[in-house]
Design an enzyme around this catalytic site. Sequence first.
Site, PDB file in Angstrom:
ATOM      1  N   ASN A 149      45.870  32.358  37.857  1.00 59.63           N
ATOM      2  CA  ASN A 149      45.061  33.335  38.574  1.00 59.63           C
ATOM      3  C   ASN A 149      44.101  32.626  39.524  1.00 59.63           C
ATOM      4  O   ASN A 149      43.794  31.443  39.324  1.00 59.63           O
ATOM      5  CB  ASN A 149      44.281  34.198  37.579  1.00 59.63           C
ATOM      6  N   CYS A 170      53.261  37.369  35.775  1.00 60.66           N
ATOM      7  CA  CYS A 170      52.205  37.892  34.912  1.00 60.66           C
ATOM      8  C   CYS A 170      52.857  38.729  33.826  1.00 60.66           C
ATOM      9  O   CYS A 170      54.015  39.143  33.953  1.00 60.66           O
ATOM     10  CB  CYS A 170      51.230  38.733  35.752  1.00 60.66           C
ATOM     11  N   HIS A 171      52.132  39.008  32.737  1.00 62.05           N
ATOM     12  CA  HIS A 171      52.706  39.787  31.637  1.00 62.05           C
ATOM     13  C   HIS A 171      52.032  41.150  31.468  1.00 62.05           C
ATOM     14  O   HIS A 171      52.252  41.826  30.468  1.00 62.05           O
ATOM     15  CB  HIS A 171      52.639  39.006  30.323  1.00 62.05           C
ATOM     16  N   HIS A 201      47.686  43.002  38.549  1.00 62.11           N
ATOM     17  CA  HIS A 201      46.565  43.580  37.806  1.00 62.11           C
ATOM     18  C   HIS A 201      46.173  44.963  38.299  1.00 62.11           C
ATOM     19  O   HIS A 201      45.213  45.548  37.799  1.00 62.11           O
ATOM     20  CB  HIS A 201      45.335  42.643  37.801  1.00 62.11           C
ATOM     21  N   TYR A 258      37.842  45.986  38.924  1.00 59.08           N
ATOM     22  CA  TYR A 258      38.518  46.106  40.222  1.00 59.08           C
ATOM     23  C   TYR A 258      38.129  47.382  40.945  1.00 59.08           C
ATOM     24  O   TYR A 258      38.540  47.598  42.085  1.00 59.08           O
ATOM     25  CB  TYR A 258      40.040  46.111  40.042  1.00 59.08           C
TER      26      TYR A 258
END
Length: 488
Positions: A149, A170-171, A201, A258
């Site tokens: 990241n 990413c998971h 994300h 975010y």
Amino acid sequence: MSFKIAIIGAGSVGFTKKLFTDILCVPEFKDIEFALTDISEHNLGMIKAILDRIVEANNLPTRVTATTDRRKALEGARYVISCVRVGGLEAYADDIRIPLKYGIDQCVGDTICAGGILYGQRNIPVILDFCKDIREVAETDAKFLNYANPMAMNTWAAIEYGKVDTVGLCHGVQHGAAQIAEVLGAKSSKELDYVCSGINHQTWFIELRLNGRPIGKDELIAAFEAHPVYSKQEKLRIDVLKRFGVYSTESNGHLSEYLPWYRKRPDEITRWIDMSDWIHGETGGYLRYSTETRNWFETEYPQFLEAASKPIDPAKRSNEHASHILEALETNRVYRGHFNVKNNGVIANLPQDAIIESPGFVDRFGINMAAGITLPEACAATCMASINVQRMSVHAAIAGDIDLLKLAVLHDPLVGAVSTPEEVWQMVDEMVVAQAAWLPQYADAVPAAKERLSKSRVKTREWAGAARRSVRSIEELRAEKAALKQAG
């Protein structure tokens, strides 16, 4: 098959071990070479000992080498995997601490927001160094798999400026799908078919089917609100689901930072988060967790080494994308996953240059994205706010432009909800000065930033945040693990 995989940042011991065992679950990959590299000889020594123990216990011909010479590790590599944390926990602590002085309360701070943007500034020069080495000494057309990241910024820089074949991994999608399957009463995530798309994300489950039956907004809301655990841990995500009509992949804590709405005031933060685990919104939660994990590993290393003597169980192969991508590319067994790539028209209502995360298929011809996706307007608008910040951040990092960096931070959704322009300008100066050792592109800007800080009149405060917990000692962690074992 015989080829070479280089892992940069291999001193991230737990994750490197997971990638290693996943890849060795592929029968054709037993005879490959893993080249480990890291700036820490100490961590390299620990992970090599663990991987050597796995190879020995499973009677494998797999070769493992370790070196602090990155170019040597990359020589002849067909695949390069990065899981680096530039600046380590020392710089990360400033990503959390300094913004708190200006009222900005982050849970993770590694994607956007003030912490994530500065993290990107530290990473991008290093990513470009990786790419230069890959172009010069790795196999021709080597593939770069970035796990580090801030995912979008790192991948953007590697593709646009590093000129290397790069995919970001990413998971978050897998974790979100597992939650949805659970609340809907599925026996496993395999019963759930979905289209999940957006940016890293901030991906959104825009289509859901359980055993072929479409799942609508109302059914999903009811299922989450009825769940005895998620109804408490994911209050913010459920609220976004109600308002947007789709579920976000990202955790309650991640998603909260975010957006401009949920962490703008201390009383709002405590209303929406849950303190049962760091990932649900704790102030600086991931910093605390990472610090405790590092301390625990250092102390309990002999147990980790002993555990490496167990046979590899292919049934326990994780859902991390890397091993499945390599298997598809090398064996032509098709893999469907979610990948971070340059948009190029895959998502119709996001910019062409953005790094998106969306469904794709992998075979021997490469990663093939499913095109023609249109996000719901609210999801696209939320992604756009982050994309604009990411673009400015990447350009600032490449140019070493502190004025553009300040504009990127100013336009961050949460920063803008909390701070004035004057506060942002001072905060960025303070962060750049504090992290100068990892920001070579800003070397010329540091003296002027120090001068401005010496004359600044912007008021700050020493604030731990709305929901901060102290780092637990090894004794406390042992007691907690013992209690959980006894209860379970």
